[in-house]
Design an enzyme around this catalytic site. Structure first.
Site, PDB file in Angstrom:
ATOM      1  N   SER A   1       0.681  -0.843  -0.211  1.00 15.98           N
ATOM      2  CA  SER A   1       0.007  -0.070  -0.086  1.00 15.98           C
ATOM      3  C   SER A   1       0.874   1.183   0.006  1.00 15.98           C
ATOM      4  O   SER A   1       1.538   1.541   1.040  1.00 15.98           O
ATOM      5  CB  SER A   1      -0.837  -0.081   1.225  1.00 15.98           C
ATOM      6  OG  SER A   1      -1.632  -1.146   1.035  1.00 15.98           O
TER       7      SER A   1
ATOM      8  N   LYS B   1      -7.268   1.883  -2.819  1.00 17.87           N
ATOM      9  CA  LYS B   1      -6.788   1.260  -1.646  1.00 17.87           C
ATOM     10  C   LYS B   1      -6.617   2.365  -0.483  1.00 17.87           C
ATOM     11  O   LYS B   1      -7.096   2.441   0.390  1.00 17.87           O
ATOM     12  CB  LYS B   1      -5.362   0.622  -1.681  1.00 17.87           C
ATOM     13  CG  LYS B   1      -4.637   0.314  -0.219  1.00 17.87           C
ATOM     14  CD  LYS B   1      -5.687  -0.872   0.435  1.00 17.87           C
ATOM     15  CE  LYS B   1      -5.221  -1.196   1.768  1.00 17.87           C
ATOM     16  NZ  LYS B   1      -3.706  -1.949   2.082  1.00 17.87           N
TER      17      LYS B   1
ATOM     18  N   LYS C   1       0.459   5.913   8.190  1.00 12.71           N
ATOM     19  CA  LYS C   1       0.915   6.107   6.740  1.00 12.71           C
ATOM     20  C   LYS C   1      -0.036   6.110   5.608  1.00 12.71           C
ATOM     21  O   LYS C   1      -0.105   7.105   4.929  1.00 12.71           O
ATOM     22  CB  LYS C   1       2.099   4.722   6.561  1.00 12.71           C
ATOM     23  CG  LYS C   1       2.628   4.949   5.151  1.00 12.71           C
ATOM     24  CD  LYS C   1       2.053   3.983   4.207  1.00 12.71           C
ATOM     25  CE  LYS C   1       2.036   2.616   4.579  1.00 12.71           C
ATOM     26  NZ  LYS C   1       1.146   1.487   3.360  1.00 12.71           N
TER      27      LYS C   1
END
Length: 334
Positions: free
Chosen positions: A137, A212, A280
């Site tokens: 990701s 995502k 993140k």
């Protein structure tokens, strides 16, 4: 760059031929389906990154009959791969040299760049015509840049991040969000089918990462709402298990609540997906939304709550530990 070493292997076993020996061919095909390791037509796979997600995912490919050579920094993870029937490599270059498909699953953009570029990286050591599937990701722009750099080396790229957490990885029930060329996605589909249940090409390079990012926004906001409900219910003296059961049977129900209900009930925050990683990801979606002019008012607040939890030393816990932040705000000592 390593030169091409043979014709590209099909990602599906070839269809049986027709003719005088059709019966024998069908028998061999049926045997191959029952015992995939008997088939030598499946591509050789290199897997880089054997963490919480990468280890069970690579093992599912081994179970499906693929030859998997893996590399990661932790020796115990390499030992686990070998015990599952894979091959441990001593470097990225060794892992990818003969691979038809290279799959990466590492924490963030800097790690993807570190393993992809440079003399010891994937692009300099994978053979021409190989397919690089990044399932990490990362930022959409990192995926776009990687695809451009790989094209110059004769390597095709898909971004294919996943959702479903550790349980989805173990159960081969992940959602896989693809970005790249349709032909490459179709070629990779059999591999994806060994890893997940919902498999969708979302658009060109970077699109998988964009979807995502949206996924992580929805998950974080959902967990935060569940955590607030848990604290509200407990402070109201309601039977929490009964309340969560009935809530999950109605419109308030969700995959998040189904997966994380026991975490909330038992205060079990063993990491399936760490706060550090969700922090993140919230940075990725916040930055990407700013770039396209999309307002994320609720998402921005939850991003700050995730950052706050991390700053309090809970970054290594599961993201369901957002409950701890709500408890602190409500006066509890945790």
């Amino acid at each position: 760059m390593a030169a091409a070493r043979g014709a590209r292997r099909p990602l599906r076993p070839p269809a049986p031929a027709h003719g005088r020996h059709l019966t024998d061919v069908r028998k061999k095909s049926e045997q191959s389906e029952r015992h995939p390791l008997m088939s030598n037509s499946l591509p050789k796979i290199a897997w880089i990154g054997l963490g919480i997600m990468g280890s069970p995912m690579s093992e599912n490919l081994i179970k499906a009959g693929y030859q998997v050579t893996g590399y990661t920094l932790e020796q115990e993870k390499l030992d686990r791969l070998a015990a599952a029937g894979g091959t441990a490599a001593g470097s990225i270059a060794e892992a990818v040299r003969d691979a038809d498909v290279v799959i990466t699953m590492v924490p963030a953009s800097p790690q993807v760049e570190a393993i992809a570029y440079g003399p010891d990286g994937i692009l300099e050591n994978a053979k021409s015509g190989a397919l690089l599937i990044d399932m990490s990701s990362i930022t959409p722009q990192t995926s776009v840049d990687l695809a451009k750099a790989a094209k110059d080396k004769g390597i095709r790229v898909l971004d294919a991040p996943v959702s479903g957490g550790e349980a989805g990885a173990v159960e081969a029930g992940l959602s896989i969000m693809g970005g790249g060329e349709q032909a490459d996605f179709d070629e990779a589909k059999p591999i994806f089918e060994a890893l997940g249940k919902t498999i969708v090409l979302c658009g060109p390079h970077g699109s998988g990462q964009t979807v995502k990012a949206a996924n992580q926004l929805i998950v974080a906001v959902n967990i935060q709402a569940c955590a607030e409900a848990v604290v509200f219910l407990e402070k109201s003296g309601v039977d929490l298990k009964a309340a969560l059961d009935v809530l999950n049977g109605g419109l308030a129900g969700s995959t998040v609540l189904t997966r994380k209900k026991d975490n909330f009930l038992n205060r079990d925050f063993k990491p399936g997906f760490r706060i550090d990683l969700h922090h993140k990801d919230m940075g990725i979606v916040t930055d990407a939304a700013r770039n396209v002019g999309a307002a994320l008012p609720v998402g921005a607040v939850v991003a700050q709550l995730v950052a706050s939890l991390r700053a309090q030393g809970d970054g290594g816990l599961d993201h369901s530990a957002l409950l701890r932040a709500v408890e602190r705000l409500s006066g509890a000592q945790v």
